[in-house]
Design a protein around this motif. Structure first.
Motif, PDB file in Angstrom:
ATOM      1  N   GLN A   1      10.440  15.776  86.813  1.00  0.00           N
ATOM      2  CA  GLN A   1      11.522  15.425  85.897  1.00  0.00           C
ATOM      3  C   GLN A   1      12.419  14.332  86.483  1.00  0.00           C
ATOM      4  O   GLN A   1      12.903  13.470  85.757  1.00  0.00           O
ATOM      5  CB  GLN A   1      12.348  16.648  85.538  1.00  0.00           C
ATOM      6  CG  GLN A   1      13.343  16.342  84.432  1.00  0.00           C
ATOM      7  CD  GLN A   1      14.162  17.532  84.012  1.00  0.00           C
ATOM      8  OE1 GLN A   1      14.428  18.403  84.837  1.00  0.00           O
ATOM      9  NE2 GLN A   1      14.534  17.579  82.752  1.00  0.00           N
ATOM     10  N   GLU A   2      12.642  14.363  87.778  1.00  0.00           N
ATOM     11  CA  GLU A   2      13.456  13.317  88.404  1.00  0.00           C
ATOM     12  C   GLU A   2      12.839  11.938  88.176  1.00  0.00           C
ATOM     13  O   GLU A   2      13.544  10.967  87.889  1.00  0.00           O
ATOM     14  CB  GLU A   2      13.607  13.594  89.904  1.00  0.00           C
ATOM     15  CG  GLU A   2      14.471  14.794  90.208  1.00  0.00           C
ATOM     16  CD  GLU A   2      14.421  15.227  91.663  1.00  0.00           C
ATOM     17  OE1 GLU A   2      15.164  16.154  91.999  1.00  0.00           O
ATOM     18  OE2 GLU A   2      13.619  14.668  92.451  1.00  0.00           O
ATOM     19  N   ILE A   3      11.514  11.858  88.305  1.00  0.00           N
ATOM     20  CA  ILE A   3      10.838  10.571  88.101  1.00  0.00           C
ATOM     21  C   ILE A   3      10.824  10.205  86.623  1.00  0.00           C
ATOM     22  O   ILE A   3      11.013   9.039  86.270  1.00  0.00           O
ATOM     23  CB  ILE A   3       9.414  10.609  88.700  1.00  0.00           C
ATOM     24  CG1 ILE A   3       9.486  10.827  90.216  1.00  0.00           C
ATOM     25  CG2 ILE A   3       8.668   9.313  88.389  1.00  0.00           C
ATOM     26  CD1 ILE A   3       8.149  11.035  90.901  1.00  0.00           C
TER      27      ILE A   3
ATOM     28  N   GLU B   1       6.466   5.291  92.379  1.00  0.00           N
ATOM     29  CA  GLU B   1       6.931   6.564  91.816  1.00  0.00           C
ATOM     30  C   GLU B   1       6.053   7.005  90.643  1.00  0.00           C
ATOM     31  O   GLU B   1       5.802   8.191  90.461  1.00  0.00           O
ATOM     32  CB  GLU B   1       8.392   6.452  91.383  1.00  0.00           C
ATOM     33  CG  GLU B   1       9.339   6.364  92.560  1.00  0.00           C
ATOM     34  CD  GLU B   1      10.754   6.018  92.170  1.00  0.00           C
ATOM     35  OE1 GLU B   1      11.678   6.609  92.747  1.00  0.00           O
ATOM     36  OE2 GLU B   1      10.928   5.147  91.290  1.00  0.00           O
TER      37      GLU B   1
ATOM     38  N   GLN C   1      11.600  24.382  83.713  1.00  0.00           N
ATOM     39  CA  GLN C   1      12.434  24.837  84.823  1.00  0.00           C
ATOM     40  C   GLN C   1      13.317  26.018  84.436  1.00  0.00           C
ATOM     41  O   GLN C   1      13.522  26.925  85.232  1.00  0.00           O
ATOM     42  CB  GLN C   1      13.289  23.685  85.336  1.00  0.00           C
ATOM     43  CG  GLN C   1      12.438  22.654  86.045  1.00  0.00           C
ATOM     44  CD  GLN C   1      13.198  21.387  86.253  1.00  0.00           C
ATOM     45  OE1 GLN C   1      14.359  21.431  86.620  1.00  0.00           O
ATOM     46  NE2 GLN C   1      12.550  20.269  86.015  1.00  0.00           N
TER      47      GLN C   1
ATOM     48  N   VAL D   1      12.400   3.062  87.600  1.00  0.00           N
ATOM     49  CA  VAL D   1      11.264   3.642  88.296  1.00  0.00           C
ATOM     50  C   VAL D   1      10.399   2.533  88.903  1.00  0.00           C
ATOM     51  O   VAL D   1      10.286   1.438  88.355  1.00  0.00           O
ATOM     52  CB  VAL D   1      10.430   4.527  87.323  1.00  0.00           C
ATOM     53  CG1 VAL D   1       9.720   3.689  86.300  1.00  0.00           C
ATOM     54  CG2 VAL D   1       9.469   5.408  88.091  1.00  0.00           C
TER      55      VAL D   1
ATOM     56  N   LYS E   1      13.084  10.908  84.436  1.00  0.00           N
ATOM     57  CA  LYS E   1      14.426  10.397  84.115  1.00  0.00           C
ATOM     58  C   LYS E   1      14.572   8.952  84.592  1.00  0.00           C
ATOM     59  O   LYS E   1      15.240   8.144  83.944  1.00  0.00           O
ATOM     60  CB  LYS E   1      15.499  11.281  84.739  1.00  0.00           C
ATOM     61  CG  LYS E   1      15.673  12.598  84.003  1.00  0.00           C
ATOM     62  CD  LYS E   1      16.862  13.366  84.500  1.00  0.00           C
ATOM     63  CE  LYS E   1      17.007  14.689  83.809  1.00  0.00           C
ATOM     64  NZ  LYS E   1      17.273  14.612  82.392  1.00  0.00           N
ATOM     65  N   LYS E   2      13.951   8.625  85.724  1.00  0.00           N
ATOM     66  CA  LYS E   2      13.984   7.247  86.200  1.00  0.00           C
ATOM     67  C   LYS E   2      13.240   6.322  85.246  1.00  0.00           C
ATOM     68  O   LYS E   2      13.627   5.175  85.057  1.00  0.00           O
ATOM     69  CB  LYS E   2      13.385   7.139  87.612  1.00  0.00           C
ATOM     70  CG  LYS E   2      14.298   7.640  88.693  1.00  0.00           C
ATOM     71  CD  LYS E   2      13.682   7.373  90.039  1.00  0.00           C
ATOM     72  CE  LYS E   2      14.726   7.460  91.122  1.00  0.00           C
ATOM     73  NZ  LYS E   2      14.196   7.011  92.415  1.00  0.00           N
TER      74      LYS E   2
ATOM     75  N   LYS F   1      10.529  20.026  88.845  1.00  0.00           N
ATOM     76  CA  LYS F   1      11.814  19.363  89.094  1.00  0.00           C
ATOM     77  C   LYS F   1      11.595  17.945  89.615  1.00  0.00           C
ATOM     78  O   LYS F   1      12.250  16.999  89.173  1.00  0.00           O
ATOM     79  CB  LYS F   1      12.632  20.191  90.094  1.00  0.00           C
ATOM     80  CG  LYS F   1      13.971  19.596  90.446  1.00  0.00           C
ATOM     81  CD  LYS F   1      14.907  19.662  89.290  1.00  0.00           C
ATOM     82  CE  LYS F   1      16.285  19.148  89.654  1.00  0.00           C
ATOM     83  NZ  LYS F   1      17.089  18.942  88.458  1.00  0.00           N
ATOM     84  N   ARG F   2      10.649  17.801  90.563  1.00  0.00           N
ATOM     85  CA  ARG F   2      10.359  16.463  91.110  1.00  0.00           C
ATOM     86  C   ARG F   2       9.802  15.561  90.015  1.00  0.00           C
ATOM     87  O   ARG F   2      10.134  14.369  89.950  1.00  0.00           O
ATOM     88  CB  ARG F   2       9.358  16.558  92.275  1.00  0.00           C
ATOM     89  CG  ARG F   2       9.838  17.347  93.474  1.00  0.00           C
ATOM     90  CD  ARG F   2      10.956  16.677  94.274  1.00  0.00           C
ATOM     91  NE  ARG F   2      12.287  16.931  93.821  1.00  0.00           N
ATOM     92  CZ  ARG F   2      13.044  17.991  94.160  1.00  0.00           C
ATOM     93  NH1 ARG F   2      12.588  18.893  94.970  1.00  0.00           N
ATOM     94  NH2 ARG F   2      14.264  18.127  93.689  1.00  0.00           N
TER      95      ARG F   2
ATOM     96  N   ASP G   1      10.632  14.936  79.087  1.00  0.00           N
ATOM     97  CA  ASP G   1      11.822  15.329  79.843  1.00  0.00           C
ATOM     98  C   ASP G   1      12.350  16.660  79.302  1.00  0.00           C
ATOM     99  O   ASP G   1      12.693  17.564  80.077  1.00  0.00           O
ATOM    100  CB  ASP G   1      12.885  14.230  79.732  1.00  0.00           C
ATOM    101  CG  ASP G   1      14.128  14.535  80.528  1.00  0.00           C
ATOM    102  OD1 ASP G   1      14.039  15.263  81.524  1.00  0.00           O
ATOM    103  OD2 ASP G   1      15.195  14.036  80.149  1.00  0.00           O
TER     104      ASP G   1
ATOM    105  N   ASP H   1      12.503  20.243  81.331  1.00  0.00           N
ATOM    106  CA  ASP H   1      13.743  21.018  81.401  1.00  0.00           C
ATOM    107  C   ASP H   1      13.481  22.457  80.956  1.00  0.00           C
ATOM    108  O   ASP H   1      13.930  23.414  81.601  1.00  0.00           O
ATOM    109  CB  ASP H   1      14.805  20.360  80.517  1.00  0.00           C
ATOM    110  CG  ASP H   1      16.181  20.939  80.732  1.00  0.00           C
ATOM    111  OD1 ASP H   1      16.596  21.041  81.901  1.00  0.00           O
ATOM    112  OD2 ASP H   1      16.830  21.301  79.736  1.00  0.00           O
TER     113      ASP H   1
END
Length: 105
Positions: free
Chosen positions: A28-30, A43, A10, A39, A32-33, A25-26, A3, A7
């Motif tokens: 990282q979103e997963i 995913e 990006q 999750v 974080k889940k 970015k996509r 993660d 970051d």
């Protein structure tokens, strides 16, 4: 750790190619889940696919490394991912607990 690296990716992406700019970015979103245990298996499958595509299609090494970091995390840290999915990771250490909290445990 991954993660943090996403970051960094990006923040330092030049933004010229979509895989690095949007794909990281996509991912990282997963990620974080995964960290908060929300999750789904679908995913994780998408994350695996994104890591391969982004690693192969990014123009520079930053995007390529982002894909590889996620790919290797999925490959070698499956036990940790499953622990997070099942409610918590036994290896988690609270942020800045002080040295006595860790050493005298």
């Amino acid at each position: 750790m991954v993660d943090f690296f996403l970051d960094y990716t990006q923040k330092n992406s030049c933004g010229e190619c979509v895989p690095c700019r949007i794909g990281s970015k996509r991912m990282q979103e997963i990620v974080k889940k995964i960290s908060n245990g929300s999750v789904s298996e679908e995913e994780i499958s998408i994350l695996n696919e994104l890591s391969e595509v982004i690693g192969a299609s990014s123009k520079c090494d930053l995007g390529k490394m982002a894909g590889k970091a996620v790919k290797f995390t999925l490959q070698y840290c499956k036990d940790d991912i499953d622990a997070h999915r099942n409610g918590g990771c036994g290896y988690s250490v609270p942020a800045n607990p002080g040295w006595k909290a860790i050493v005298l445990k």
